[in-house]
Write an enzyme that holds these catalytic residues in place. Structure first.
Site, PDB file in Angstrom:
ATOM      1  N   ASP A  95       6.563 -21.149 -10.917  1.00 21.71           N
ATOM      2  CA  ASP A  95       7.814 -21.757 -10.430  1.00 21.71           C
ATOM      3  C   ASP A  95       7.777 -23.240 -10.742  1.00 21.71           C
ATOM      4  O   ASP A  95       6.775 -23.748 -11.291  1.00 21.71           O
ATOM      5  CB  ASP A  95       8.008 -21.504  -8.918  1.00 21.71           C
ATOM      6  N   HIS A 119      19.709 -12.658 -11.732  1.00 17.40           N
ATOM      7  CA  HIS A 119      21.045 -12.894 -11.152  1.00 17.40           C
ATOM      8  C   HIS A 119      21.404 -14.385 -11.090  1.00 17.40           C
ATOM      9  O   HIS A 119      22.527 -14.727 -10.756  1.00 17.40           O
ATOM     10  CB  HIS A 119      21.182 -12.215  -9.775  1.00 17.40           C
TER      11      HIS A 119
HETATM   12  C1  LIG Z   1      16.611 -17.031  -6.129  1.00 13.61           C
HETATM   13  S1  LIG Z   1      15.025 -17.743  -6.096  1.00 13.61           S
HETATM   14  C2  LIG Z   1      14.000 -16.303  -6.090  1.00 13.61           C
HETATM   15  C3  LIG Z   1      12.650 -16.527  -5.457  1.00 13.61           C
HETATM   16  C4  LIG Z   1      11.746 -15.283  -5.382  1.00 13.61           C
HETATM   17  N1  LIG Z   1      11.577 -14.669  -6.665  1.00 13.61           N
HETATM   18  C5  LIG Z   1      12.285 -14.290  -4.379  1.00 13.61           C
HETATM   19  O1  LIG Z   1      12.844 -13.263  -4.770  1.00 13.61           O
HETATM   20  O2  LIG Z   1      12.140 -14.557  -3.172  1.00 13.61           O
HETATM   21  C6  LIG Z   1      14.867 -18.356  -7.768  1.00 13.61           C
HETATM   22  C7  LIG Z   1      13.573 -19.100  -8.032  1.00 13.61           C
HETATM   23  O3  LIG Z   1      13.513 -19.433  -9.433  1.00 13.61           O
HETATM   24  C8  LIG Z   1      12.947 -20.729  -9.564  1.00 13.61           C
HETATM   25  N2  LIG Z   1      13.331 -21.302 -10.860  1.00 13.61           N
HETATM   26  C9  LIG Z   1      14.572 -21.702 -11.256  1.00 13.61           C
HETATM   27  N3  LIG Z   1      14.521 -22.139 -12.535  1.00 13.61           N
HETATM   28  C10 LIG Z   1      13.223 -22.015 -12.945  1.00 13.61           C
HETATM   29  C11 LIG Z   1      12.554 -22.315 -14.175  1.00 13.61           C
HETATM   30  N4  LIG Z   1      13.221 -22.802 -15.234  1.00 13.61           N
HETATM   31  N5  LIG Z   1      11.220 -22.076 -14.255  1.00 13.61           N
HETATM   32  C12 LIG Z   1      10.541 -21.579 -13.168  1.00 13.61           C
HETATM   33  N6  LIG Z   1      11.135 -21.264 -11.985  1.00 13.61           N
HETATM   34  C13 LIG Z   1      12.456 -21.480 -11.876  1.00 13.61           C
HETATM   35  C14 LIG Z   1      13.526 -21.482  -8.371  1.00 13.61           C
HETATM   36  O4  LIG Z   1      12.802 -22.659  -8.076  1.00 13.61           O
HETATM   37  C15 LIG Z   1      13.457 -20.425  -7.285  1.00 13.61           C
HETATM   38  O5  LIG Z   1      12.222 -20.459  -6.586  1.00 13.61           O
END
Ligand SMILES: C[S@@+](CC[C@H](N)C(=O)[O-])C[C@H]1O[C@@H](n2cnc3c(N)ncnc32)[C@H](O)[C@@H]1O
Length: 340
Positions: A193, A239
Protein backbone atom coordinates in the site's frame (compact mmCIF):
# COMPACT_ATOMS: atom_id res chain seq x y z
CA UNK A 1 -55.78 4.36 -2.77
CA UNK A 2 -52.02 3.67 -2.70
CA UNK A 3 -50.53 3.96 0.76
CA UNK A 4 -47.64 6.04 -0.64
CA UNK A 5 -44.84 4.79 1.58
CA UNK A 6 -42.21 3.58 -0.90
CA UNK A 7 -40.95 6.99 -2.02
CA UNK A 8 -41.38 8.53 1.42
CA UNK A 9 -39.47 5.67 3.08
CA UNK A 10 -36.59 6.10 0.60
CA UNK A 11 -36.57 9.86 1.27
CA UNK A 12 -36.50 9.41 5.05
CA UNK A 13 -33.94 6.54 5.04
CA UNK A 14 -30.92 8.87 5.13
CA UNK A 15 -31.94 9.90 8.66
CA UNK A 16 -31.09 6.38 9.76
CA UNK A 17 -27.47 6.80 8.64
CA UNK A 18 -27.34 10.21 10.33
CA UNK A 19 -28.72 8.88 13.62
CA UNK A 20 -26.33 5.93 13.54
CA UNK A 21 -23.24 8.03 12.86
CA UNK A 22 -24.15 10.62 15.49
CA UNK A 23 -24.74 7.89 18.08
CA UNK A 24 -21.44 6.15 17.30
CA UNK A 25 -19.48 9.43 17.51
CA UNK A 26 -21.24 10.32 20.77
CA UNK A 27 -20.25 6.96 22.26
CA UNK A 28 -23.89 6.06 22.95
CA UNK A 29 -23.57 2.34 22.16
CA UNK A 30 -20.30 2.07 24.12
CA UNK A 31 -21.97 3.71 27.13
CA UNK A 32 -24.76 1.09 27.07
CA UNK A 33 -22.43 -1.90 26.51
CA UNK A 34 -22.11 -2.73 30.25
CA UNK A 35 -25.90 -2.59 30.75
CA UNK A 36 -29.14 -0.60 30.53
CA UNK A 37 -29.30 3.02 31.75
CA UNK A 38 -32.17 5.43 32.40
CA UNK A 39 -32.25 8.26 29.83
CA UNK A 40 -31.18 10.91 32.36
CA UNK A 41 -28.15 8.88 33.45
CA UNK A 42 -27.21 8.14 29.82
CA UNK A 43 -27.45 11.87 29.05
CA UNK A 44 -25.24 12.69 32.03
CA UNK A 45 -22.57 10.20 30.90
CA UNK A 46 -22.64 11.45 27.30
CA UNK A 47 -22.59 15.09 28.46
CA UNK A 48 -25.71 16.07 26.52
CA UNK A 49 -29.16 17.17 27.70
CA UNK A 50 -31.92 14.54 28.13
CA UNK A 51 -34.31 16.31 25.72
CA UNK A 52 -32.17 16.10 22.53
CA UNK A 53 -30.91 12.66 23.52
CA UNK A 54 -34.54 11.53 23.72
CA UNK A 55 -34.96 12.37 19.99
CA UNK A 56 -31.94 10.27 19.02
CA UNK A 57 -32.97 7.38 21.28
CA UNK A 58 -36.51 7.37 19.82
CA UNK A 59 -35.10 7.00 16.31
CA UNK A 60 -32.69 4.24 17.35
CA UNK A 61 -35.44 2.34 19.20
CA UNK A 62 -37.61 2.53 16.08
CA UNK A 63 -34.63 1.20 14.10
CA UNK A 64 -34.51 -1.78 16.53
CA UNK A 65 -30.96 -0.91 17.59
CA UNK A 66 -32.01 0.10 21.11
CA UNK A 67 -34.83 -1.16 23.29
CA UNK A 68 -36.68 0.17 26.33
CA UNK A 69 -36.27 -2.34 29.17
CA UNK A 70 -36.95 -2.37 32.92
CA UNK A 71 -33.51 -0.82 33.63
CA UNK A 72 -33.91 1.93 31.03
CA UNK A 73 -32.44 2.16 27.53
CA UNK A 74 -30.63 -1.02 26.44
CA UNK A 75 -28.74 -2.30 23.41
CA UNK A 76 -30.51 -4.49 20.86
CA UNK A 77 -28.70 -7.69 19.85
CA UNK A 78 -27.39 -6.28 16.53
CA UNK A 79 -26.13 -3.12 18.21
CA UNK A 80 -24.31 -5.13 20.89
CA UNK A 81 -22.57 -7.18 18.17
CA UNK A 82 -21.71 -4.45 15.66
CA UNK A 83 -21.90 -1.01 17.26
CA UNK A 84 -19.63 -1.29 20.28
CA UNK A 85 -16.03 -0.13 19.81
CA UNK A 86 -13.58 -3.02 19.91
CA UNK A 87 -16.23 -5.77 19.59
CA UNK A 88 -15.01 -8.43 17.09
CA UNK A 89 -17.60 -7.50 14.44
CA UNK A 90 -17.64 -3.78 15.19
CA UNK A 91 -18.57 -1.44 12.30
CA UNK A 92 -17.85 1.66 14.41
CA UNK A 93 -14.82 2.75 12.35
CA UNK A 94 -16.84 2.58 9.14
CA UNK A 95 -19.85 4.43 10.53
CA UNK A 96 -17.76 7.06 12.33
CA UNK A 97 -16.24 8.12 8.98
CA UNK A 98 -19.74 9.31 8.00
CA UNK A 99 -19.57 12.22 10.44
CA UNK A 100 -16.98 14.01 8.27
CA UNK A 101 -17.73 12.34 4.91
CA UNK A 102 -21.50 11.85 4.68
CA UNK A 103 -22.74 10.99 1.19
CA UNK A 104 -24.91 14.05 0.59
CA UNK A 105 -27.10 14.82 -2.46
CA UNK A 106 -24.75 17.76 -3.11
CA UNK A 107 -21.72 15.42 -3.38
CA UNK A 108 -23.65 13.10 -5.71
CA UNK A 109 -24.66 16.04 -7.92
CA UNK A 110 -21.11 17.42 -8.01
CA UNK A 111 -19.72 14.02 -9.02
CA UNK A 112 -22.42 13.63 -11.68
CA UNK A 113 -21.72 17.05 -13.16
CA UNK A 114 -17.93 16.92 -13.00
CA UNK A 115 -17.58 13.21 -13.83
CA UNK A 116 -14.93 13.08 -11.09
CA UNK A 117 -14.74 12.20 -7.37
CA UNK A 118 -16.24 14.95 -5.21
CA UNK A 119 -15.72 13.76 -1.63
CA UNK A 120 -12.57 15.77 -0.85
CA UNK A 121 -13.54 18.80 -2.93
CA UNK A 122 -12.44 17.03 -6.13
CA UNK A 123 -9.05 15.99 -4.74
CA UNK A 124 -7.71 12.51 -5.52
CA UNK A 125 -8.49 10.58 -2.30
CA UNK A 126 -5.27 8.54 -2.26
CA UNK A 127 -3.09 11.64 -2.78
CA UNK A 128 -5.12 13.42 -0.07
CA UNK A 129 -4.44 10.54 2.35
CA UNK A 130 -0.70 10.82 1.71
CA UNK A 131 -0.81 14.55 2.54
CA UNK A 132 -3.13 14.26 5.52
CA UNK A 133 -2.26 11.44 7.96
CA UNK A 134 -5.47 11.98 9.96
CA UNK A 135 -7.61 11.37 6.88
CA UNK A 136 -5.53 8.29 6.04
CA UNK A 137 -6.00 7.00 9.60
CA UNK A 138 -9.78 7.56 9.64
CA UNK A 139 -10.23 5.98 6.18
CA UNK A 140 -8.02 2.99 7.02
CA UNK A 141 -9.88 2.48 10.30
CA UNK A 142 -13.14 2.46 8.33
CA UNK A 143 -11.75 -0.10 5.88
CA UNK A 144 -10.50 -2.27 8.75
CA UNK A 145 -13.89 -2.20 10.35
CA UNK A 146 -15.74 -3.17 7.16
CA UNK A 147 -13.18 -5.80 6.05
CA UNK A 148 -12.17 -7.88 9.07
CA UNK A 149 -15.33 -10.04 9.27
CA UNK A 150 -15.63 -10.54 5.48
CA UNK A 151 -11.91 -11.39 5.58
CA UNK A 152 -12.65 -14.22 8.00
CA UNK A 153 -15.34 -15.52 5.63
CA UNK A 154 -12.96 -15.21 2.68
CA UNK A 155 -10.33 -17.18 4.62
CA UNK A 156 -12.86 -19.99 5.14
CA UNK A 157 -13.72 -20.10 1.44
CA UNK A 158 -10.17 -20.55 0.06
CA UNK A 159 -7.52 -23.23 0.58
CA UNK A 160 -4.03 -22.02 1.46
CA UNK A 161 -2.96 -25.22 3.22
CA UNK A 162 0.13 -25.32 0.98
CA UNK A 163 1.16 -21.86 2.20
CA UNK A 164 3.22 -19.62 -0.10
CA UNK A 165 3.28 -15.85 -0.49
CA UNK A 166 0.13 -13.79 -0.96
CA UNK A 167 0.42 -10.19 -2.10
CA UNK A 168 -2.44 -8.12 -0.71
CA UNK A 169 -2.41 -5.20 -3.18
CA UNK A 170 -3.87 -2.04 -1.69
CA UNK A 171 -4.24 -4.08 1.50
CA UNK A 172 -5.09 -1.04 3.67
CA UNK A 173 -5.06 -1.96 7.37
CA UNK A 174 -4.09 -5.55 6.51
CA UNK A 175 -7.53 -6.78 7.67
CA UNK A 176 -7.75 -9.42 4.95
CA UNK A 177 -4.14 -10.58 5.38
CA UNK A 178 -4.64 -10.80 9.14
CA UNK A 179 -7.72 -13.00 8.68
CA UNK A 180 -6.00 -15.20 6.06
CA UNK A 181 -2.79 -15.57 8.09
CA UNK A 182 -4.79 -16.51 11.21
CA UNK A 183 -6.71 -19.20 9.31
CA UNK A 184 -3.77 -20.61 7.27
CA UNK A 185 -0.60 -20.95 9.39
CA UNK A 186 1.68 -21.78 6.42
CA UNK A 187 0.70 -18.65 4.49
CA UNK A 188 2.84 -15.50 4.42
CA UNK A 189 1.21 -12.23 3.39
CA UNK A 190 2.62 -8.92 2.18
CA UNK A 191 0.39 -5.87 2.37
CA UNK A 192 1.31 -3.52 -0.49
CA UNK A 193 0.00 0.00 0.00
CA UNK A 194 1.05 3.64 -0.06
CA UNK A 195 3.68 4.54 2.58
CA UNK A 196 1.36 6.37 4.99
CA UNK A 197 -1.07 3.44 4.98
CA UNK A 198 1.66 0.80 5.43
CA UNK A 199 2.63 2.48 8.70
CA UNK A 200 -0.96 2.07 9.88
CA UNK A 201 -1.10 -1.54 8.66
CA UNK A 202 1.95 -2.31 10.79
CA UNK A 203 0.02 -1.14 13.86
CA UNK A 204 -2.93 -3.42 13.03
CA UNK A 205 -0.63 -6.38 12.29
CA UNK A 206 1.25 -5.85 15.57
CA UNK A 207 -2.11 -5.61 17.38
CA UNK A 208 -2.99 -9.02 15.94
CA UNK A 209 0.42 -10.43 16.97
CA UNK A 210 1.21 -11.42 13.38
CA UNK A 211 4.54 -9.65 12.81
CA UNK A 212 6.75 -11.91 10.71
CA UNK A 213 3.74 -13.60 9.06
CA UNK A 214 2.22 -10.40 7.63
CA UNK A 215 4.68 -7.84 6.28
CA UNK A 216 4.19 -4.51 4.57
CA UNK A 217 5.69 -3.15 1.36
CA UNK A 218 5.22 0.58 0.77
CA UNK A 219 4.74 0.87 -3.00
CA UNK A 220 2.59 2.18 -5.83
CA UNK A 221 1.03 -1.02 -7.16
CA UNK A 222 0.77 0.41 -10.68
CA UNK A 223 4.43 1.32 -11.02
CA UNK A 224 6.86 0.06 -8.36
CA UNK A 225 8.67 -3.30 -8.50
CA UNK A 226 6.76 -6.11 -6.75
CA UNK A 227 7.92 -9.65 -5.91
CA UNK A 228 6.62 -12.85 -7.58
CA UNK A 229 3.76 -14.43 -5.63
CA UNK A 230 1.65 -17.57 -5.28
CA UNK A 231 -1.52 -15.53 -4.93
CA UNK A 232 -2.57 -11.92 -5.32
CA UNK A 233 -5.55 -10.51 -3.45
CA UNK A 234 -7.39 -7.44 -4.72
CA UNK A 235 -9.99 -6.59 -2.08
CA UNK A 236 -12.06 -3.53 -2.96
CA UNK A 237 -9.34 -2.40 -5.35
CA UNK A 238 -10.70 -2.88 -8.87
CA UNK A 239 -13.83 -0.93 -7.88
CA UNK A 240 -11.62 2.15 -7.28
CA UNK A 241 -10.44 2.45 -10.87
CA UNK A 242 -11.69 2.67 -14.44
CA UNK A 243 -11.85 -0.69 -16.24
CA UNK A 244 -8.82 0.44 -18.31
CA UNK A 245 -6.71 1.01 -15.20
CA UNK A 246 -8.10 -2.20 -13.70
CA UNK A 247 -6.95 -4.07 -16.79
CA UNK A 248 -3.47 -2.52 -16.53
CA UNK A 249 -3.28 -3.60 -12.88
CA UNK A 250 -4.51 -7.12 -13.65
CA UNK A 251 -1.92 -7.49 -16.42
CA UNK A 252 0.76 -6.61 -13.86
CA UNK A 253 -0.73 -9.15 -11.45
CA UNK A 254 -0.69 -11.84 -14.11
CA UNK A 255 3.01 -11.15 -14.64
CA UNK A 256 3.72 -11.51 -10.90
CA UNK A 257 1.94 -14.83 -10.43
CA UNK A 258 3.84 -18.11 -10.37
CA UNK A 259 2.46 -20.71 -12.85
CA UNK A 260 0.18 -22.37 -10.25
CA UNK A 261 -0.80 -18.99 -8.85
CA UNK A 262 -4.21 -17.34 -8.68
CA UNK A 263 -5.77 -13.94 -8.32
CA UNK A 264 -8.57 -13.39 -5.80
CA UNK A 265 -10.86 -10.43 -6.36
CA UNK A 266 -12.93 -9.66 -3.26
CA UNK A 267 -15.85 -7.29 -3.90
CA UNK A 268 -19.50 -6.55 -3.19
CA UNK A 269 -20.92 -7.52 -6.56
CA UNK A 270 -24.01 -6.10 -8.21
CA UNK A 271 -26.21 -8.49 -10.15
CA UNK A 272 -25.59 -9.05 -13.85
CA UNK A 273 -29.10 -7.81 -14.68
CA UNK A 274 -28.47 -4.47 -12.92
CA UNK A 275 -31.35 -4.92 -10.45
CA UNK A 276 -29.48 -4.96 -7.14
CA UNK A 277 -28.91 -6.04 -4.48
CA UNK A 278 -29.87 -2.66 -3.02
CA UNK A 279 -26.92 -2.42 -0.58
CA UNK A 280 -24.34 -3.08 -3.29
CA UNK A 281 -26.06 -0.82 -5.80
CA UNK A 282 -25.94 1.97 -3.18
CA UNK A 283 -22.20 1.35 -2.68
CA UNK A 284 -21.92 2.21 -6.36
CA UNK A 285 -22.84 5.79 -5.28
CA UNK A 286 -19.92 5.73 -2.84
CA UNK A 287 -17.68 4.77 -5.73
CA UNK A 288 -19.10 7.70 -7.69
CA UNK A 289 -18.22 10.31 -5.06
CA UNK A 290 -14.94 8.72 -3.85
CA UNK A 291 -13.33 7.25 -6.97
CA UNK A 292 -13.32 6.90 -10.75
CA UNK A 293 -14.47 3.27 -10.35
CA UNK A 294 -17.70 1.29 -9.94
CA UNK A 295 -19.10 -1.90 -8.41
CA UNK A 296 -18.72 -4.84 -10.79
CA UNK A 297 -21.08 -7.72 -11.53
CA UNK A 298 -19.71 -11.28 -11.70
CA UNK A 299 -20.00 -11.30 -15.50
CA UNK A 300 -18.31 -7.91 -15.98
CA UNK A 301 -15.44 -8.95 -13.67
CA UNK A 302 -15.04 -12.24 -15.53
CA UNK A 303 -14.84 -10.34 -18.83
CA UNK A 304 -12.26 -7.93 -17.35
CA UNK A 305 -10.17 -10.83 -16.01
CA UNK A 306 -10.29 -12.67 -19.35
CA UNK A 307 -9.29 -9.51 -21.28
CA UNK A 308 -6.37 -9.14 -18.86
CA UNK A 309 -4.95 -12.62 -19.46
CA UNK A 310 -6.73 -14.83 -16.93
CA UNK A 311 -8.80 -18.01 -17.36
CA UNK A 312 -10.79 -20.46 -15.26
CA UNK A 313 -12.77 -17.61 -13.67
CA UNK A 314 -15.13 -18.70 -10.88
CA UNK A 315 -17.20 -16.61 -8.53
CA UNK A 316 -18.84 -17.44 -5.19
CA UNK A 317 -20.50 -15.58 -2.35
CA UNK A 318 -18.52 -15.66 0.89
CA UNK A 319 -20.80 -13.90 3.40
CA UNK A 320 -23.50 -11.22 3.44
CA UNK A 321 -23.02 -8.92 0.46
CA UNK A 322 -19.51 -10.20 -0.30
CA UNK A 323 -18.12 -12.43 -3.07
CA UNK A 324 -14.75 -13.68 -4.22
CA UNK A 325 -13.88 -14.09 -7.89
CA UNK A 326 -10.93 -16.38 -8.51
CA UNK A 327 -8.89 -16.92 -11.71
CA UNK A 328 -5.54 -18.28 -12.85
CA UNK A 329 -3.13 -16.86 -15.43
CA UNK A 330 -4.05 -17.96 -18.95
CA UNK A 331 -1.38 -20.16 -20.48
CA UNK A 332 0.45 -20.08 -17.10
CA UNK A 333 4.27 -20.23 -17.47
CA UNK A 334 6.30 -18.16 -19.91
CA UNK A 335 4.06 -15.10 -20.00
CA UNK A 336 5.80 -11.80 -20.58
CA UNK A 337 5.86 -9.15 -17.88
CA UNK A 338 6.82 -11.10 -14.72
CA UNK A 339 8.01 -8.66 -12.09
CA UNK A 340 7.97 -5.76 -14.59
C1 LIG B 1 -10.82 0.75 -0.80
S1 LIG B 1 -9.30 0.56 0.04
C2 LIG B 1 -9.24 -1.20 0.23
C3 LIG B 1 -8.41 -1.64 1.41
C4 LIG B 1 -8.37 -3.16 1.65
N1 LIG B 1 -7.96 -3.87 0.48
C5 LIG B 1 -9.72 -3.66 2.13
O1 LIG B 1 -10.45 -4.29 1.37
O2 LIG B 1 -10.03 -3.42 3.31
C6 LIG B 1 -8.13 0.88 -1.27
C7 LIG B 1 -6.68 0.84 -0.81
O3 LIG B 1 -5.83 0.98 -1.97
C8 LIG B 1 -4.72 1.80 -1.62
N2 LIG B 1 -4.14 2.38 -2.83
C9 LIG B 1 -4.69 3.33 -3.64
N3 LIG B 1 -3.86 3.58 -4.68
C10 LIG B 1 -2.76 2.78 -4.51
C11 LIG B 1 -1.55 2.60 -5.26
N4 LIG B 1 -1.33 3.28 -6.40
N5 LIG B 1 -0.64 1.71 -4.80
C12 LIG B 1 -0.87 1.02 -3.63
N6 LIG B 1 -2.00 1.15 -2.89
C13 LIG B 1 -2.94 2.01 -3.32
C14 LIG B 1 -5.34 2.83 -0.68
O4 LIG B 1 -4.36 3.49 0.10
C15 LIG B 1 -6.29 1.97 0.13
O5 LIG B 1 -5.68 1.42 1.28
Amino acid sequence: MRNQTQVYDAYIAGRQSAALAAAVRLGLFDALAPGALPLEELARRLEVAPRPLGHLVRALVAMDLLARGPGGIELGAEAAAELVTGAPGSLCGLIDLEVENFLTPRLVLEALRSDAPSVYGGDDPWAAHQRDPERARAFTRAMHSISLRPGEALAESVDFSRGGLLLDLGGGSGALSIALARRWPELRCTVVDLPEVCELAEEYVAGAGLEGRVETLPADFFADPLPPADAVLLSQILHDWTPERGEALLRRVRGLLRPEGRVLVHEKLVSDDGRGPLANALVDLDMLVWTEGQQYSAASLAALLERSGFEGVSSRRTTGYWSVVEARPAGAAGLPGAGD
